[in-house]
Design a protein around this motif. Structure first.
Motif, PDB file in Angstrom:
ATOM      1  N   TYR A   1      43.854  24.336  43.704  1.00  0.00           N
ATOM      2  CA  TYR A   1      43.165  24.016  42.459  1.00  0.00           C
ATOM      3  C   TYR A   1      41.670  23.858  42.696  1.00  0.00           C
ATOM      4  CZ  TYR A   1      41.907  21.358  38.250  1.00  0.00           C
ATOM      5  OH  TYR A   1      41.308  20.925  37.102  1.00  0.00           O
ATOM      6  N   ALA A   2      41.307  23.126  43.729  1.00  0.00           N
ATOM      7  CA  ALA A   2      39.892  22.917  44.046  1.00  0.00           C
ATOM      8  C   ALA A   2      39.210  24.225  44.422  1.00  0.00           C
ATOM      9  CB  ALA A   2      39.758  21.905  45.185  1.00  0.00           C
ATOM     10  N   ALA A   3      39.929  25.101  45.124  1.00  0.00           N
ATOM     11  CA  ALA A   3      39.354  26.377  45.552  1.00  0.00           C
ATOM     12  C   ALA A   3      39.047  27.267  44.353  1.00  0.00           C
ATOM     13  CB  ALA A   3      40.309  27.082  46.507  1.00  0.00           C
ATOM     14  N   VAL A   4      39.978  27.347  43.409  1.00  0.00           N
ATOM     15  CA  VAL A   4      39.745  28.170  42.219  1.00  0.00           C
ATOM     16  C   VAL A   4      38.588  27.600  41.407  1.00  0.00           C
ATOM     17  CG1 VAL A   4      40.718  28.974  40.033  1.00  0.00           C
ATOM     18  CG2 VAL A   4      42.115  29.006  42.106  1.00  0.00           C
ATOM     19  N   ARG A   5      38.554  26.304  41.251  1.00  0.00           N
ATOM     20  CA  ARG A   5      37.457  25.676  40.505  1.00  0.00           C
ATOM     21  C   ARG A   5      36.111  25.958  41.164  1.00  0.00           C
ATOM     22  NH1 ARG A   5      38.579  22.976  35.568  1.00  0.00           N
ATOM     23  NH2 ARG A   5      37.116  21.320  36.134  1.00  0.00           N
TER      24      ARG A   5
ATOM     25  N   ILE B   1      30.857  28.765  41.082  1.00  0.00           N
ATOM     26  CA  ILE B   1      29.829  29.620  41.681  1.00  0.00           C
ATOM     27  C   ILE B   1      29.513  30.784  40.747  1.00  0.00           C
ATOM     28  CG2 ILE B   1      29.315  31.191  43.596  1.00  0.00           C
ATOM     29  CD1 ILE B   1      30.982  29.354  45.393  1.00  0.00           C
ATOM     30  N   ALA B   2      30.551  31.376  40.148  1.00  0.00           N
ATOM     31  CA  ALA B   2      30.339  32.513  39.241  1.00  0.00           C
ATOM     32  C   ALA B   2      29.487  32.113  38.047  1.00  0.00           C
ATOM     33  CB  ALA B   2      31.685  33.066  38.776  1.00  0.00           C
ATOM     34  N   ARG B   3      29.717  30.936  37.504  1.00  0.00           N
ATOM     35  CA  ARG B   3      28.988  30.516  36.303  1.00  0.00           C
ATOM     36  C   ARG B   3      27.561  30.117  36.612  1.00  0.00           C
ATOM     37  NH1 ARG B   3      34.469  27.771  34.879  1.00  0.00           N
ATOM     38  NH2 ARG B   3      35.476  29.581  33.949  1.00  0.00           N
ATOM     39  N   LEU B   4      27.258  29.940  37.891  1.00  0.00           N
ATOM     40  CA  LEU B   4      25.897  29.590  38.288  1.00  0.00           C
ATOM     41  C   LEU B   4      25.127  30.780  38.854  1.00  0.00           C
ATOM     42  CD1 LEU B   4      26.529  26.097  39.932  1.00  0.00           C
ATOM     43  CD2 LEU B   4      25.498  26.561  37.698  1.00  0.00           C
ATOM     44  N   THR B   5      25.702  31.984  38.735  1.00  0.00           N
ATOM     45  CA  THR B   5      25.028  33.193  39.205  1.00  0.00           C
ATOM     46  C   THR B   5      24.856  34.174  38.048  1.00  0.00           C
ATOM     47  OG1 THR B   5      27.173  34.049  39.967  1.00  0.00           O
ATOM     48  CG2 THR B   5      25.765  33.008  41.610  1.00  0.00           C
ATOM     49  N   SER B   6      23.962  35.134  38.238  1.00  0.00           N
ATOM     50  CA  SER B   6      23.547  36.003  37.137  1.00  0.00           C
ATOM     51  C   SER B   6      24.196  37.379  37.126  1.00  0.00           C
ATOM     52  CB  SER B   6      22.024  36.183  37.172  1.00  0.00           C
ATOM     53  OG  SER B   6      21.626  36.722  38.425  1.00  0.00           O
ATOM     54  N   ASP B   7      24.846  37.773  38.228  1.00  0.00           N
ATOM     55  CA  ASP B   7      25.484  39.094  38.264  1.00  0.00           C
ATOM     56  C   ASP B   7      26.453  39.152  39.446  1.00  0.00           C
ATOM     57  OD1 ASP B   7      24.029  40.014  40.722  1.00  0.00           O
ATOM     58  OD2 ASP B   7      22.297  39.936  39.382  1.00  0.00           O
TER      59      ASP B   7
ATOM     60  N   ARG C   1      40.661  32.934  50.918  1.00  0.00           N
ATOM     61  CA  ARG C   1      41.981  33.561  50.787  1.00  0.00           C
ATOM     62  C   ARG C   1      42.290  33.848  49.320  1.00  0.00           C
ATOM     63  NH1 ARG C   1      46.470  31.771  48.978  1.00  0.00           N
ATOM     64  NH2 ARG C   1      45.843  29.574  49.077  1.00  0.00           N
ATOM     65  N   ILE C   2      42.047  32.865  48.468  1.00  0.00           N
ATOM     66  CA  ILE C   2      42.338  33.043  47.047  1.00  0.00           C
ATOM     67  C   ILE C   2      41.454  34.136  46.461  1.00  0.00           C
ATOM     68  CG2 ILE C   2      42.101  31.919  44.793  1.00  0.00           C
ATOM     69  CD1 ILE C   2      43.130  29.341  46.195  1.00  0.00           C
ATOM     70  N   HIS C   3      40.195  34.189  46.879  1.00  0.00           N
ATOM     71  CA  HIS C   3      39.308  35.244  46.376  1.00  0.00           C
ATOM     72  C   HIS C   3      39.829  36.623  46.775  1.00  0.00           C
ATOM     73  CE1 HIS C   3      35.799  37.365  45.083  1.00  0.00           C
ATOM     74  NE2 HIS C   3      35.506  37.757  46.310  1.00  0.00           N
ATOM     75  N   ARG C   4      40.312  36.770  47.996  1.00  0.00           N
ATOM     76  CA  ARG C   4      40.897  38.066  48.409  1.00  0.00           C
ATOM     77  C   ARG C   4      42.100  38.407  47.535  1.00  0.00           C
ATOM     78  NH1 ARG C   4      39.807  35.987  53.662  1.00  0.00           N
ATOM     79  NH2 ARG C   4      41.972  35.281  53.878  1.00  0.00           N
ATOM     80  N   ASP C   5      42.943  37.403  47.275  1.00  0.00           N
ATOM     81  CA  ASP C   5      44.120  37.642  46.445  1.00  0.00           C
ATOM     82  C   ASP C   5      43.739  37.994  45.007  1.00  0.00           C
ATOM     83  OD1 ASP C   5      45.834  37.229  48.535  1.00  0.00           O
ATOM     84  OD2 ASP C   5      46.644  35.327  47.821  1.00  0.00           O
ATOM     85  N   VAL C   6      42.739  37.292  44.470  1.00  0.00           N
ATOM     86  CA  VAL C   6      42.299  37.585  43.109  1.00  0.00           C
ATOM     87  C   VAL C   6      41.734  38.998  43.020  1.00  0.00           C
ATOM     88  CG1 VAL C   6      40.539  37.023  41.382  1.00  0.00           C
ATOM     89  CG2 VAL C   6      41.913  35.201  42.408  1.00  0.00           C
ATOM     90  N   THR C   7      40.914  39.380  43.990  1.00  0.00           N
ATOM     91  CA  THR C   7      40.327  40.726  43.988  1.00  0.00           C
ATOM     92  C   THR C   7      41.416  41.789  44.046  1.00  0.00           C
ATOM     93  OG1 THR C   7      38.330  39.896  45.075  1.00  0.00           O
ATOM     94  CG2 THR C   7      38.735  42.270  45.181  1.00  0.00           C
ATOM     95  N   ALA C   8      42.402  41.595  44.930  1.00  0.00           N
ATOM     96  CA  ALA C   8      43.507  42.545  45.029  1.00  0.00           C
ATOM     97  C   ALA C   8      44.354  42.531  43.753  1.00  0.00           C
ATOM     98  CB  ALA C   8      44.369  42.218  46.244  1.00  0.00           C
TER      99      ALA C   8
ATOM    100  N   PHE D   1      35.252  38.170  35.500  1.00  0.00           N
ATOM    101  CA  PHE D   1      36.546  37.482  35.468  1.00  0.00           C
ATOM    102  C   PHE D   1      36.378  35.999  35.776  1.00  0.00           C
ATOM    103  CE2 PHE D   1      39.835  35.639  38.176  1.00  0.00           C
ATOM    104  CZ  PHE D   1      40.903  35.596  37.283  1.00  0.00           C
ATOM    105  N   TYR D   2      35.739  35.679  36.871  1.00  0.00           N
ATOM    106  CA  TYR D   2      35.594  34.276  37.256  1.00  0.00           C
ATOM    107  C   TYR D   2      34.796  33.475  36.231  1.00  0.00           C
ATOM    108  CZ  TYR D   2      37.445  34.803  42.046  1.00  0.00           C
ATOM    109  OH  TYR D   2      38.243  34.993  43.141  1.00  0.00           O
ATOM    110  N   ARG D   3      33.800  34.104  35.626  1.00  0.00           N
ATOM    111  CA  ARG D   3      32.989  33.400  34.621  1.00  0.00           C
ATOM    112  C   ARG D   3      33.820  32.937  33.436  1.00  0.00           C
ATOM    113  NH1 ARG D   3      28.800  36.860  32.024  1.00  0.00           N
ATOM    114  NH2 ARG D   3      28.320  34.928  30.903  1.00  0.00           N
TER     115      ARG D   3
END
Length: 277
Positions: free
Chosen positions: A125-129, A134-140, A160-167, A185-187
């Motif tokens: 849960y903390a990892a996804v949050r 990070i996505a909402r604090l970046t511009s692209d 690990r979760i980011h790799r799984d989400v991307t796949a 997606f993350y935003r």
């Protein structure tokens, strides 16, 4: 054709699903903001809306922001959720999120999609949050990818979760996804914990307190009973793929509870005026 609700099909998560819906109906009734649409006044709640074109169909919440623009939140509800591609529910959620994000009419920057659960590993849960923050604090997408790669920005579970989400998004799209698509997606993705069942159910407790604040002092002790009435209405919406706004909700509660006349902006008094108009 009608949607087959989880209540009709006997889904064991129905109690949790209808209690989460009741939690949002508190916002529809009182005019308070709802979790996931921060700053927006929640106006309607609908359930089991796949037949109406919502890929994440368990709960669909619509609100109005201070700038008078609308915002929608589509949610899948899972009593328990495990994050990872080896978990079927998670890929199903990613598939539905991709469909929602790429649909005509999706309002970039305003609409949201995601999952709500009561049972999830705190590390995941903390990892996804962290990833969504990070996505909402970046511009692209390129900046987002660079930030993720920077030392100290993410830990092993988040990577690990980011790799799984991307796949998983690539599976949903049927092709490789671009950095901007991953960032988008993350935003817009929300993973929320809403506790409404069992001892220490904090959101249920806070929702009942909010209901007490809009009832007259003589009726405030009936706030828990009012929450139970909202859950009963949620069961009806769930079974009928229904949708309810503030005026309709107040109409169904008419005469059963005594609401304060001095509740401030965008709440019971204004809902009553709209209902009588």
């Amino acid at each position: 054709m009608t949607a087959a609700s989880s209540e009709v099909t006997g889904n064991l998560g129905t109690t949790y699903e209808t209690q989460v819906a009741a939690y949002y109906l508190v916002s529809v009734l009182t005019g308070f903001g709802g979790q996931g649409l921060d700053g927006a006044r929640i106006e309607t709640l609908a359930m089991q809306r796949k037949v109406h074109g919502d890929p994440l169909d368990d709960i669909v919440v619509e609100g109005r922001r201070p700038d008078d623009q609308t915002a929608r939140l589509q949610l899948q509800v899972k009593t328990r959720l495990e994050v990872g591609l080896s978990k079927g529910d998670f890929q199903d959620i990613l598939n539905a999120c991709w469909e929602a994000m790429t649909a005509i009419g999706f309002a970039v920057g305003r609409d949201r999609f995601g999952a709500v659960t009561q049972g999830i590993a705190l590390e995941a849960y903390a990892a996804v949050r962290k990833l969504t923050e990070i996505a909402r604090l970046t511009s692209d997408g390129q900046t987002f990818a660079a930030n993720l790669a920077a030392p100290g920005q993410t830990n092993a579970p988040a990577r690990r979760i980011h790799r799984d989400v991307t796949a998983g998004l690539a599976r949903a799209a049927g092709r490789s996804v671009t950095p901007d698509e991953i960032w988008t997606f993350y935003r817009h993705f929300l993973l929320m914990r809403i506790e409404t069942v069992g001892e220490g159910a904090s959101q249920r407790t806070s929702a009942i307190a909010r209901l007490a604040s809009v009832l007259t002092p003589a009726d405030a002790a009936r706030a828990e009973d009012l929450f139970d009435a909202l859950e009963a209405l949620a069961r009806q919406l769930n079974a009928r793929a229904g949708k309810l706004n503030g005026a309709g909700l107040l109409d169904r509660l008419a005469g059963r509870y005594a609401f304060r006349a001095d509740v401030a902006p965008d709440s019971i008094e204004q809902i009553t005026v709209r209902a009588r108009a």
